[in-house]
Design an enzyme around this catalytic site. Structure first.
Site, short mmCIF file in Angstrom:
data_model
loop_
_atom_site.label_atom_id
_atom_site.label_comp_id
_atom_site.label_asym_id
_atom_site.label_seq_id
_atom_site.Cartn_x
_atom_site.Cartn_y
_atom_site.Cartn_z
CB SER A 137 -6.29 2.08 7.72
OG SER A 137 -5.39 1.90 6.65
CE1 TYR A 150 -6.12 7.37 6.91
CE2 TYR A 150 -4.53 5.58 6.67
CZ TYR A 150 -5.82 6.05 6.56
OH TYR A 150 -6.82 5.22 6.12
#
Length: 247
Positions: A137, A150
């Site tokens: 990401s 995350y």
């Protein structure tokens, strides 16, 4: 003839969103695909829409189950690509994160990537090489509010990608990652509201969100012979948000 003609790919987290988009694009390019997801109705529906696809109801936290599913698919004709896409979302201040949620996120995002890679590797070696693609990401590139867990997981995916690229390259296995920017999937929308999506859209130099199909097309490229010399990279598909930074 498609870019992945004759290839066989196993995709985790493929019940919807980016995972399902990758499965569809792989199939469009000639691959035979296996879709794996913990959500039985979703993954079975997604697989039913793709000719020749097989669905596996799978919890990637379960090492034995991951190995059994990958072994089963590979036994039917081999394996050329593994896509590690399974993820668990939860955004909150670290001090407010319950232990069970952190454990679930780590087990899905980190251990799940380990188990899928571990299960795929012998089959890719037997095939004479192949491709492992993990989903990272752009969150790794700059701080995002309430995303400590995350972001840490995706940072681990990046480091793991580089490490495995070195270890497995000798077998002709290319290990890479994709780092999407803001992609409006059902999973992401469960934690991001309309205002949040608009904010992300305005943060990109291109003034737009990334589509799941665009991420899937990048996965096709990395899994194809056109990417034969690409290993150990994290490819950003982010409409320029990384170079601009959060604004």
């Amino acid at each position: 003839m498609g870019k992945l003609h004759g290839k066989r790919a196993f995709i985790t987290g493929a019940g919807g969103g980016i995972g399902a988009a990758i499965a569809r694009r792989f199939a469009e390019e000639g691959a035979t695909v296996a879709l794996a997801d913990i959500n039985a109705p979703l993954v079975e529906s997604a697989a039913a829409a793709i000719p020749g696809a097989k669905a596996y109801v799978l919890d990637v936290r379960n090492r034995a189950a991951v190995h059994a599913a990958v072994d089963d698919f590979a036994s039917q004709g081999g394996l050329d690509a593994m896509v590690n896409n399974a993820v668990a979302f939860h955004y909150a201040q670290l001090t407010d994160m319950p232990e069970d949620i952190i454990d679930r996120m780590l087990d899905v995002g980190v251990k799940g990537t380990y188990w899928s890679t571990q299960a795929a590797t012998p089959h890719l070696i037997a095939r004479g090489g192949g491709s492992i693609i993990s989903l990272s990401s752009v969150a790794v590139s700059f701080a995002i509010k309430n995303a400590a867990v995350y972001t840490s997981i995706k940072g681990a995916v990046d480091a793991f990608t580089r490490q495995q690229a070195v270890e497995l390259g000798v077998y002709g296995i290319r290990v890479n990652a994709l780092a999407p920017g803001a992609v409006e999937t059902p999973g992401a929308s469960s934690v991001i509201d309309a205002e949040g999506w608009e904010k992300r859209r305005n943060m990109t130099p291109l003034g737009r969100l990334v589509t799941d199909r665009e991420v899937a097309s990048a996965a096709v490229f990395l899994a194809s012979d056109e990417a034969a010399s690409i290993a150990g990279v994290t490819l950003k598909i982010d409409a320029g948000i990384t170079i601009a930074g959060p604004r």
